[in-house]
Design a protein around this motif. Structure first.
Motif, mmCIF file in Angstrom:
data_model
loop_
_atom_site.group_PDB
_atom_site.id
_atom_site.type_symbol
_atom_site.label_atom_id
_atom_site.label_comp_id
_atom_site.label_asym_id
_atom_site.label_seq_id
_atom_site.Cartn_x
_atom_site.Cartn_y
_atom_site.Cartn_z
ATOM 1 N N ALA A 171 -48.854 114.894 -18.037
ATOM 2 C CA ALA A 171 -48.917 115.890 -16.964
ATOM 3 C C ALA A 171 -49.093 115.214 -15.608
ATOM 4 N N ALA A 172 -49.940 114.182 -15.565
ATOM 5 C CA ALA A 172 -50.188 113.478 -14.307
ATOM 6 C C ALA A 172 -49.058 112.519 -13.952
ATOM 7 N N LYS A 173 -48.284 112.112 -14.968
ATOM 8 C CA LYS A 173 -47.194 111.160 -14.745
ATOM 9 C C LYS A 173 -45.889 111.698 -15.341
ATOM 10 N N PRO A 174 -45.197 112.565 -14.625
ATOM 11 C CA PRO A 174 -43.936 113.132 -15.131
ATOM 12 C C PRO A 174 -42.887 112.071 -15.449
ATOM 13 N N ALA A 175 -43.010 110.895 -14.840
ATOM 14 C CA ALA A 175 -42.031 109.832 -15.074
ATOM 15 C C ALA A 175 -42.052 109.345 -16.518
ATOM 16 N N ILE A 176 -43.162 109.564 -17.226
ATOM 17 C CA ILE A 176 -43.236 109.125 -18.622
ATOM 18 C C ILE A 176 -42.149 109.800 -19.449
ATOM 19 N N LYS A 177 -41.981 111.104 -19.266
ATOM 20 C CA LYS A 177 -40.973 111.839 -20.039
ATOM 21 C C LYS A 177 -39.571 111.311 -19.736
ATOM 22 N N ARG A 178 -39.300 111.026 -18.480
ATOM 23 C CA ARG A 178 -37.981 110.498 -18.116
ATOM 24 C C ARG A 178 -37.775 109.104 -18.708
ATOM 25 N N PHE A 179 -38.855 108.331 -18.755
ATOM 26 C CA PHE A 179 -38.763 106.990 -19.333
ATOM 27 C C PHE A 179 -38.463 107.078 -20.832
ATOM 28 N N ILE A 180 -39.111 108.013 -21.515
ATOM 29 C CA ILE A 180 -38.860 108.211 -22.948
ATOM 30 C C ILE A 180 -37.405 108.590 -23.187
ATOM 31 N N GLU A 181 -36.889 109.475 -22.350
ATOM 32 C CA GLU A 181 -35.490 109.894 -22.487
ATOM 33 C C GLU A 181 -34.549 108.716 -22.282
ATOM 34 N N ALA A 182 -34.861 107.874 -21.304
ATOM 35 C CA ALA A 182 -34.040 106.693 -21.043
ATOM 36 C C ALA A 182 -34.099 105.723 -22.221
ATOM 37 N N TYR A 183 -35.282 105.581 -22.797
ATOM 38 C CA TYR A 183 -35.460 104.672 -23.943
ATOM 39 C C TYR A 183 -34.662 105.180 -25.143
ATOM 40 N N SER A 184 -34.740 106.488 -25.388
ATOM 41 C CA SER A 184 -34.023 107.078 -26.513
ATOM 42 C C SER A 184 -32.519 106.859 -26.376
ATOM 43 N N LYS A 185 -32.017 107.017 -25.184
ATOM 44 C CA LYS A 185 -30.587 106.812 -24.934
ATOM 45 C C LYS A 185 -30.196 105.351 -25.151
ATOM 46 N N ALA A 186 -31.082 104.440 -24.775
ATOM 47 C CA ALA A 186 -30.783 103.008 -24.867
ATOM 48 C C ALA A 186 -30.789 102.487 -26.294
ATOM 49 N N THR A 187 -31.471 103.205 -27.211
ATOM 50 C CA THR A 187 -31.619 102.694 -28.579
ATOM 51 C C THR A 187 -30.506 103.125 -29.521
ATOM 52 N N GLY A 188 -29.691 104.075 -29.132
ATOM 53 C CA GLY A 188 -28.640 104.568 -30.017
ATOM 54 C C GLY A 188 -27.531 103.555 -30.229
ATOM 55 N N LYS A 189 -26.669 103.829 -31.207
ATOM 56 C CA LYS A 189 -25.534 102.947 -31.467
ATOM 57 C C LYS A 189 -24.653 102.896 -30.224
ATOM 58 N N GLY A 190 -24.332 101.695 -29.799
ATOM 59 C CA GLY A 190 -23.566 101.530 -28.577
ATOM 60 C C GLY A 190 -24.430 101.547 -27.339
ATOM 61 N N GLY A 191 -25.744 101.773 -27.524
ATOM 62 C CA GLY A 191 -26.665 101.795 -26.395
ATOM 63 C C GLY A 191 -26.944 100.401 -25.872
ATOM 64 N N MET A 192 -27.615 100.359 -24.741
ATOM 65 C CA MET A 192 -27.885 99.091 -24.067
ATOM 66 C C MET A 192 -28.643 98.101 -24.948
ATOM 67 N N LEU A 193 -29.605 98.581 -25.726
ATOM 68 C CA LEU A 193 -30.450 97.659 -26.480
ATOM 69 C C LEU A 193 -29.749 97.062 -27.690
ATOM 70 N N ALA A 194 -28.739 97.752 -28.210
ATOM 71 C CA ALA A 194 -27.968 97.182 -29.316
ATOM 72 C C ALA A 194 -27.269 95.906 -28.863
ATOM 73 N N LYS A 195 -26.931 95.850 -27.588
ATOM 74 C CA LYS A 195 -26.272 94.670 -27.041
ATOM 75 C C LYS A 195 -27.265 93.549 -26.761
ATOM 76 N N ARG A 196 -28.543 93.853 -26.885
ATOM 77 C CA ARG A 196 -29.583 92.865 -26.602
ATOM 78 C C ARG A 196 -30.325 92.425 -27.860
ATOM 79 N N GLY A 197 -29.794 92.790 -29.025
ATOM 80 C CA GLY A 197 -30.365 92.290 -30.267
ATOM 81 C C GLY A 197 -31.167 93.283 -31.078
#
Length: 344
Positions: free
Chosen positions: A290-316
């Motif tokens: 509640a005090a840090k709305p950016a946390i939710k946006r960060f979680i969403e960004a992380y979730s997107k990065a972990t999927g197949k073809g996502g940024m993190l798949a390219k990093r190992g």
């Protein structure tokens, strides 16, 4: 093509790119601690997140899973971390510590799969060990007996007569916990008497199966996996214990040790045929959202990065399987707290 992991100082504040503000307010600063294995992935997400969110800063610190969870569970407020990286699941005892400090809304986010890997210097004869052999070589008291093995040939005559020297993580590391759970305990339980002991006396079983020898054959090499790679690459005969992504990034200097005839690769880790396969997690402190709305946006960004073809798949990072990935995406959206009854 060799994949690149971003490596920053262990307590790196990632400066916002292109923005005029630095996000000095507490609400615009996110703090993440924990696993050295998950650290490079969270660091990469943080860098991209800040590019998209000028004025928000993310501090990512590599403390090891156990130490990170202890910090995470210490309380609520700006002085405490918002998230913790973990190379294993949260323990029931750790959740109890969290709850006692008022941290009860703990959200679990599986982010991918990693392999607990053994490495050796590049150019050495290929080594293939079973979980039983690893246990016999590293246990303080294998199967309750005095540890006498000095070389791998002492463990099994089919192995080379090379001095046992294993560089690995300290007890505060989630990788150390994974070594105990995925390798040592399985090797120990190959003996029916040890399985029977588990039913009779769990504490005695744990001590016998997971306590590592302290005579110098196992060297606690700290939480810096890049430094561990450097040490193993310069020490023929030594074996290192770390996460798969660090192996993949350093194949020009080190080589994998097969376990049970299975070599760690993205495919063998993803299908869980490699004995050292394990899930990686990020735990979020719901009380801070509640005090840090950016946390939710960060979680969403992380979730997107972990999927197949996502940024993190390219990093190992090895992506979760389809079913687990769908569940993780749903969890990232629902942000439901972990059920304490499900923890071990």
């Amino acid at each position: 093509m060799k994949k690149l992991l971003i490596t920053l100082p262990m307590a790196a504040m990632l400066a916002a790119c292109g923005g005029s503000g630095s996000g000095g307010a507490a609400a615009d600063q996110l703090k993440v601690v924990g696993s050295s294995t998950v650290y490079p992935f969270t660091t990469a997400v943080a860098e991209e997140f800040q590019r998209a969110n000028p004025g928000t800063s993310v501090i990512v610190e590599s403390t090891g899973t156990g130490a990170g969870i202890k910090l995470f569970c210490s309380g609520i407020g700006a002085q405490f971390p918002d998230m913790v990286n973990a190379s294993r699941e949260l323990k029931a005892s750790e959740y109890e510590d969290c709850a006692n400090a008022g941290v009860k809304n703990v959200i679990e986010l599986p982010v991918g799969i990693d392999g607990l890997t053994l490495i050796q210097a590049k150019g050495q004869p290929p080594l293939n060990l079973t979980v039983e052999q690893i246990y016999k070589g590293l246990a303080a008291n294998p199967y309750g007996k005095t540890q006498t093995a000095q070389t791998w040939a002492d463990v099994d005559p089919s192995l080379p007569a090379v001095k046992i020297r294993v560089l690995g993580p300290p007890p505060t590391s989630g990788t150390r916990d994974s070594l105990a759970e995925l390798i040592l305990e399985k090797g120990c339980d190959s003996d029916p008497a040890m399985k029977a002991l588990k039913e009779k006396d769990k504490d005695a079983h744990k001590a016998t199966c997971t306590k590592i020898r302290e005579d110098g054959a196992y060297v606690e090499a700290g939480e810096n996996d890049n430094l561990l790679v450097q040490k193993v690459s310069a020490d023929p005969g030594a074996i290192g214990v770390l996460g798969y992504s660090f192996l993949e990034e350093n194949l020009d200097r080190v080589a994998p040790v097969s376990i049970g005839g299975v070599t760690p690769t993205e495919a063998t880790i993803s299908n869980l045929s490699y004995p050292g396969s394990r899930k990686l997690y990020v735990y979020v402190k719901g009380e801070h959202m509640a005090a840090k709305p950016a946390i939710k946006r960060f979680i969403e960004a992380y979730s997107k990065a972990t999927g197949k073809g996502g940024m993190l798949a390219k990093r190992g990072l090895v992506p979760l399987g389809d079913a687990d990935s769908a569940a993780a995406t749903a969890q990232a959206g629902a942000l439901a707290p972990v059920d304490p009854a499900s923890l071990k």
